[in-house]
Write a protein that holds these residues in place. Structure first.
Motif, PDB file in Angstrom:
ATOM      1  N   VAL A  52       5.181  33.602  18.005  1.00 37.06           N
ATOM      2  CA  VAL A  52       4.092  34.523  18.356  1.00 37.06           C
ATOM      3  C   VAL A  52       4.150  35.834  17.585  1.00 37.06           C
ATOM      4  O   VAL A  52       3.127  36.519  17.465  1.00 37.06           O
ATOM      5  CB  VAL A  52       4.045  34.800  19.874  1.00 37.06           C
ATOM      6  N   ASP A  53       5.317  36.218  17.084  1.00 39.65           N
ATOM      7  CA  ASP A  53       5.418  37.456  16.312  1.00 39.65           C
ATOM      8  C   ASP A  53       4.853  37.299  14.905  1.00 39.65           C
ATOM      9  O   ASP A  53       4.433  38.274  14.293  1.00 39.65           O
ATOM     10  CB  ASP A  53       6.872  37.914  16.219  1.00 39.65           C
ATOM     11  N   THR A  54       4.855  36.078  14.401  1.00 33.79           N
ATOM     12  CA  THR A  54       4.426  35.810  13.029  1.00 33.79           C
ATOM     13  C   THR A  54       3.067  35.119  12.970  1.00 33.79           C
ATOM     14  O   THR A  54       2.203  35.517  12.217  1.00 33.79           O
ATOM     15  CB  THR A  54       5.466  34.930  12.312  1.00 33.79           C
ATOM     16  N   LEU A  55       2.897  34.046  13.726  1.00 33.07           N
ATOM     17  CA  LEU A  55       1.687  33.225  13.729  1.00 33.07           C
ATOM     18  C   LEU A  55       1.221  32.839  12.332  1.00 33.07           C
ATOM     19  O   LEU A  55       0.138  33.185  11.882  1.00 33.07           O
ATOM     20  CB  LEU A  55       0.548  33.904  14.494  1.00 33.07           C
ATOM     21  N   ASN A  56       2.077  32.127  11.638  1.00 34.78           N
ATOM     22  CA  ASN A  56       1.692  31.563  10.346  1.00 34.78           C
ATOM     23  C   ASN A  56       0.679  30.456  10.569  1.00 34.78           C
ATOM     24  O   ASN A  56       0.842  29.623  11.458  1.00 34.78           O
ATOM     25  CB  ASN A  56       2.910  30.983   9.623  1.00 34.78           C
ATOM     26  N   VAL A  57      -0.357  30.438   9.750  1.00 38.75           N
ATOM     27  CA  VAL A  57      -1.382  29.398   9.820  1.00 38.75           C
ATOM     28  C   VAL A  57      -1.242  28.526   8.576  1.00 38.75           C
ATOM     29  O   VAL A  57      -1.275  29.037   7.453  1.00 38.75           O
ATOM     30  CB  VAL A  57      -2.802  30.001   9.909  1.00 38.75           C
ATOM     31  N   PHE A  58      -1.076  27.226   8.788  1.00 44.89           N
ATOM     32  CA  PHE A  58      -0.864  26.270   7.707  1.00 44.89           C
ATOM     33  C   PHE A  58      -2.026  25.284   7.627  1.00 44.89           C
ATOM     34  O   PHE A  58      -2.679  24.986   8.626  1.00 44.89           O
ATOM     35  CB  PHE A  58       0.407  25.455   7.965  1.00 44.89           C
ATOM     36  N   ARG A  59      -2.251  24.768   6.422  1.00 46.26           N
ATOM     37  CA  ARG A  59      -3.184  23.655   6.211  1.00 46.26           C
ATOM     38  C   ARG A  59      -2.390  22.465   5.685  1.00 46.26           C
ATOM     39  O   ARG A  59      -1.606  22.597   4.740  1.00 46.26           O
ATOM     40  CB  ARG A  59      -4.270  23.993   5.200  1.00 46.26           C
ATOM     41  N   ILE A  60      -2.618  21.331   6.298  1.00 45.65           N
ATOM     42  CA  ILE A  60      -2.040  20.071   5.815  1.00 45.65           C
ATOM     43  C   ILE A  60      -3.160  19.342   5.088  1.00 45.65           C
ATOM     44  O   ILE A  60      -4.280  19.258   5.602  1.00 45.65           O
ATOM     45  CB  ILE A  60      -1.541  19.204   6.984  1.00 45.65           C
ATOM     46  N   GLU A  61      -2.847  18.812   3.911  1.00 44.42           N
ATOM     47  CA  GLU A  61      -3.832  18.051   3.141  1.00 44.42           C
ATOM     48  C   GLU A  61      -3.284  16.693   2.777  1.00 44.42           C
ATOM     49  O   GLU A  61      -2.151  16.588   2.300  1.00 44.42           O
ATOM     50  CB  GLU A  61      -4.178  18.781   1.844  1.00 44.42           C
ATOM     51  N   ARG A  62      -4.088  15.680   2.983  1.00 42.18           N
ATOM     52  CA  ARG A  62      -3.754  14.343   2.501  1.00 42.18           C
ATOM     53  C   ARG A  62      -4.240  14.255   1.070  1.00 42.18           C
ATOM     54  O   ARG A  62      -5.395  14.551   0.758  1.00 42.18           O
ATOM     55  CB  ARG A  62      -4.453  13.297   3.371  1.00 42.18           C
ATOM     56  N   ILE A  63      -3.332  13.878   0.167  1.00 43.07           N
ATOM     57  CA  ILE A  63      -3.666  13.774  -1.257  1.00 43.07           C
ATOM     58  C   ILE A  63      -3.826  12.290  -1.582  1.00 43.07           C
ATOM     59  O   ILE A  63      -2.868  11.554  -1.695  1.00 43.07           O
ATOM     60  CB  ILE A  63      -2.548  14.381  -2.137  1.00 43.07           C
ATOM     61  N   ASP A  64      -5.073  11.858  -1.670  1.00 41.20           N
ATOM     62  CA  ASP A  64      -5.373  10.464  -1.989  1.00 41.20           C
ATOM     63  C   ASP A  64      -5.381  10.285  -3.498  1.00 41.20           C
ATOM     64  O   ASP A  64      -6.133  10.965  -4.195  1.00 41.20           O
ATOM     65  CB  ASP A  64      -6.724  10.051  -1.395  1.00 41.20           C
ATOM     66  N   ASP A  65      -4.532   9.414  -3.987  1.00 40.50           N
ATOM     67  CA  ASP A  65      -4.483   9.157  -5.439  1.00 40.50           C
ATOM     68  C   ASP A  65      -5.617   8.271  -5.890  1.00 40.50           C
ATOM     69  O   ASP A  65      -6.140   7.480  -5.250  1.00 40.50           O
ATOM     70  CB  ASP A  65      -3.156   8.516  -5.829  1.00 40.50           C
ATOM     71  N   MET A 124       0.835  -1.180   0.000  1.00 42.15           N
ATOM     72  CA  MET A 124       0.000   0.000   0.000  1.00 42.15           C
ATOM     73  C   MET A 124       0.886   1.252   0.000  1.00 42.15           C
ATOM     74  O   MET A 124       1.779   1.384   0.816  1.00 42.15           O
ATOM     75  CB  MET A 124      -0.902  -0.017   1.232  1.00 42.15           C
ATOM     76  N   ARG A 125       0.630   2.162  -0.921  1.00 39.09           N
ATOM     77  CA  ARG A 125       1.385   3.410  -1.001  1.00 39.09           C
ATOM     78  C   ARG A 125       0.865   4.405   0.032  1.00 39.09           C
ATOM     79  O   ARG A 125      -0.345   4.494   0.259  1.00 39.09           O
ATOM     80  CB  ARG A 125       1.230   4.028  -2.382  1.00 39.09           C
ATOM     81  N   ARG A 126       1.789   5.136   0.599  1.00 41.63           N
ATOM     82  CA  ARG A 126       1.391   6.194   1.516  1.00 41.63           C
ATOM     83  C   ARG A 126       0.862   7.369   0.699  1.00 41.63           C
ATOM     84  O   ARG A 126       1.420   7.708  -0.344  1.00 41.63           O
ATOM     85  CB  ARG A 126       2.589   6.673   2.334  1.00 41.63           C
TER      86      ARG A 126
END
Length: 87
Positions: free
Chosen positions: A74-87, A1-3
């Motif tokens: 705390v000076d920057t507070l970058n907000v990121f989204r992680i996405e699982r890419i299902d093939d 199974m591929r990740r």
């Protein structure tokens, strides 16, 4: 199974100062091939979410296959989204 592939994208900045690493909204990184380009502080926070999503888990309160997290600077507070890419 591929990740499944994982993509991490900067979606917002809440802090008063620009990112010391130079990240800008819209920057996107492939976890497997580009994670070295991501700020180590953000990577430290992202890693547990990446593991959960990659191995079939979901994060309560987030859309399926995603997680939203903030960089601990705390000076920057970058907000990121992680996405699982299902093939």
């Amino acid at each position: 199974m591929r990740r499944p592939k994982i993509r991490i994208t900067l979606i917002d900045q809440k802090g008063e100062h620009p990112c010391h690493r130079g990240h800008k909204i819209g920057d996107s990184y492939d976890f497997d091939t580009e994670r070295g380009k991501l700020c180590p502080m953000a990577m430290h926070v992202a890693f547990p979410y990446v593991d959960i999503l990659r191995y079939g888990g979901e994060i309560p309160g987030n859309e399926p296959g995603t997680a939203v997290f903030a960089c601990p600077d705390v000076d920057t507070l970058n907000v990121f989204r992680i996405e699982r890419i299902d093939d």
